[in-house]
Design a protein around this motif. Sequence first.
Motif, mmCIF file in Angstrom:
data_model
loop_
_atom_site.group_PDB
_atom_site.id
_atom_site.type_symbol
_atom_site.label_atom_id
_atom_site.label_comp_id
_atom_site.label_asym_id
_atom_site.label_seq_id
_atom_site.Cartn_x
_atom_site.Cartn_y
_atom_site.Cartn_z
ATOM 1 N N ALA A 77 64.848 -9.591 47.811
ATOM 2 C CA ALA A 77 64.158 -10.245 46.699
ATOM 3 C C ALA A 77 64.129 -9.428 45.413
ATOM 4 C CB ALA A 77 62.722 -10.598 47.109
ATOM 5 N N HIS A 78 64.706 -8.217 45.439
ATOM 6 C CA HIS A 78 64.750 -7.443 44.196
ATOM 7 C C HIS A 78 65.834 -6.383 44.302
ATOM 8 C CE1 HIS A 78 62.728 -5.636 40.524
ATOM 9 N NE2 HIS A 78 63.598 -4.695 40.871
ATOM 10 N N MET A 234 70.532 -12.523 47.226
ATOM 11 C CA MET A 234 69.740 -11.493 46.562
ATOM 12 C C MET A 234 69.223 -11.994 45.228
ATOM 13 S SD MET A 234 71.528 -10.259 43.718
ATOM 14 C CE MET A 234 70.795 -8.640 43.535
ATOM 15 N N HIS A 235 68.120 -11.385 44.788
ATOM 16 C CA HIS A 235 67.532 -11.707 43.496
ATOM 17 C C HIS A 235 67.882 -10.581 42.533
ATOM 18 C CE1 HIS A 235 64.190 -14.252 45.659
ATOM 19 N NE2 HIS A 235 65.423 -14.585 45.997
ATOM 20 N N ASP A 236 68.661 -10.894 41.501
ATOM 21 C CA ASP A 236 69.181 -9.902 40.576
ATOM 22 C C ASP A 236 68.182 -9.685 39.451
ATOM 23 O OD1 ASP A 236 70.814 -8.107 39.330
ATOM 24 O OD2 ASP A 236 72.581 -9.386 39.316
ATOM 25 N N ALA A 237 67.568 -8.505 39.442
ATOM 26 C CA ALA A 237 66.398 -8.260 38.598
ATOM 27 C C ALA A 237 66.769 -7.751 37.211
ATOM 28 C CB ALA A 237 65.463 -7.279 39.293
ATOM 29 N N GLN A 399 58.882 -3.609 47.682
ATOM 30 C CA GLN A 399 60.026 -2.958 48.308
ATOM 31 C C GLN A 399 59.514 -1.885 49.272
ATOM 32 O OE1 GLN A 399 59.821 -2.950 44.607
ATOM 33 N NE2 GLN A 399 60.459 -5.069 44.910
ATOM 34 N N PRO A 400 59.580 -2.158 50.583
ATOM 35 C CA PRO A 400 58.974 -1.250 51.559
ATOM 36 C C PRO A 400 59.489 0.180 51.511
ATOM 37 C CG PRO A 400 59.434 -3.366 52.583
ATOM 38 C CD PRO A 400 60.063 -3.407 51.221
ATOM 39 N N ASP A 440 65.259 -2.902 45.849
ATOM 40 C CA ASP A 440 65.509 -2.336 44.528
ATOM 41 C C ASP A 440 66.814 -1.539 44.509
ATOM 42 O OD1 ASP A 440 65.085 -1.921 41.842
ATOM 43 O OD2 ASP A 440 63.627 -0.310 42.093
ATOM 44 N N PHE A 441 67.783 -1.965 45.355
ATOM 45 C CA PHE A 441 69.060 -1.252 45.323
ATOM 46 C C PHE A 441 69.669 -1.306 43.925
ATOM 47 C CE2 PHE A 441 70.332 -5.597 46.848
ATOM 48 C CZ PHE A 441 71.195 -5.952 45.827
#
Length: 542
Positions: A77-78, A234-237, A399-400, A440-441
Amino acid sequence: MACIAATGLSIGSVTATTLVKNVTGYTLNEGGKLVKFSNLVFDEGKIVALNVDENNYSIDATINGEGKVMLPGLIDAHGHLLGLGANLLEVNLRESSSAQDAAKMVADYAFANAQQDWITGRGWNQELWSDRAFPAAADLDKVVSDRPVFLTRVDGHAAWVNTKAMELAGITKDTQSPVGGEIIKDANGNPTGVFIDNASLLIEAHLPKASNAIYAQQLDAAGEHLLANGITSMHDAGVGREVYDFYLKEAVEGDLPVRIYAMISATDNELSTMLGNGPIRDEDDFLYIRSVKAYGDGALGSRGAALLAPYSDAPHQHGLLLTQPEDMTQLFTTVIGAGFQLNYHAIGDKANHVALNEFETTFDNIGGSELRHRIEHAQVIAPDDLARFAKLKVLPSMQPTHATSDKNMAEDRIGKERMKGAYAWKTLLDSGIALPLGSDFPVELANPFYGLHAAVTRQDRNNQPVKGWYAHEALTVEQAFKGFTLDAAYAGHMEDTLGTLTPGKWADFILVDQDIFTIDAKDIWKTKVQATYVAGKQVFAQ
């Protein structure tokens, strides 16, 4: 809403009625409860039914799962898709033990990437080498002399280049160091190949400019990496106009390898134009643009996260607000008024607080709470603000692995008392709000099983700390799984077609080598993807 009709998917949809059998399958149902199945049928790339009697179907093709565990394709998601691609296309020098060792890594990379005009990389650190001396262009010239090489130091404050790069930039012994930088020179006044701070810009100015060709290389590299790790969406932030246009082109041509929920960058000069185009969703769900990424503050590690009270380890610092309070009303009103979801980067408790306040005020003035707005990261939250997420229906997108990466410094930064509202996954989930999860990759590694492991154990991959870091905020495996599937799909307004393996949704699934629901939680991160399918077609195999 604009809809893109693809000219044909590069990965294709499987049109034949296909049976997947002999699997230990898990998915969530539409109510979010875990469901187990042993087979499923899909047709035209979409799920038809689970746990079927195959005699009741006219089966055209069969996939034998060979007893493997089957899960829905995971959703991050991010992340930053092209940033990941750029990272993968560079030489990683973090593990180099000397200048010669780093040069060998460069040589190996150059041999494997003969098509690249420039060889770039990052991560060298002479302080970790036995001689603790700066490297030199000569070290690189021995292995790559026909193409320019540009290697950024681990901290980003120096560059190491070869002679070819200096020649292209016109650097000679007569070149003066710029203000705020230094060209390292030898005893004879010749540049050695190391450029400090602003001096590196003399070389960097000659690096290839961003182009669709470069974007395509980055997209391919990132897509291949994500699919191998079981991520199908994926969500592209944060994408600017150039990437926005590139994604539209790739979607029309059917060349997107993973499903992208793109967030327009709020700082792009053409934000109003892109908002004016309205939401865009292609008919095969490979591209959906209906959100904006805004930037509230910096990061905790660099003390850039905006805090309500000073940093515990730096009493004169409060962090930084990147969007000033006086500019927030116009931003929120513009984005939400255009019918777009607003995804607001907020790490510190002040950034989270002012964002929640602005969401509340905006909803009171113009409505829009149904758009599933998000706070990205939501790392440190004032305890009094925790319940406001559910009250305002603002999703905490978390983001864990940030927690397991930050555990050695977070308490130093904010003190034990403020940790009550930090990385508070379980508290937020229990308050009644969905909890989309990501990585957050490339800031963190993209592997979603690392995130699942961190969410469940609150430990790093060395099982530290032994009892978990603030373990009362840990999630169950089922809750973490929901964060990387159904909750992530919901956060992207795509739960109608993604997030579960239920009838009518895309047949995006993975086969893995172990059962994350039955193994010891400490081993979740070791899970290996054996195969990945998107719209029913295999796109990765181990």
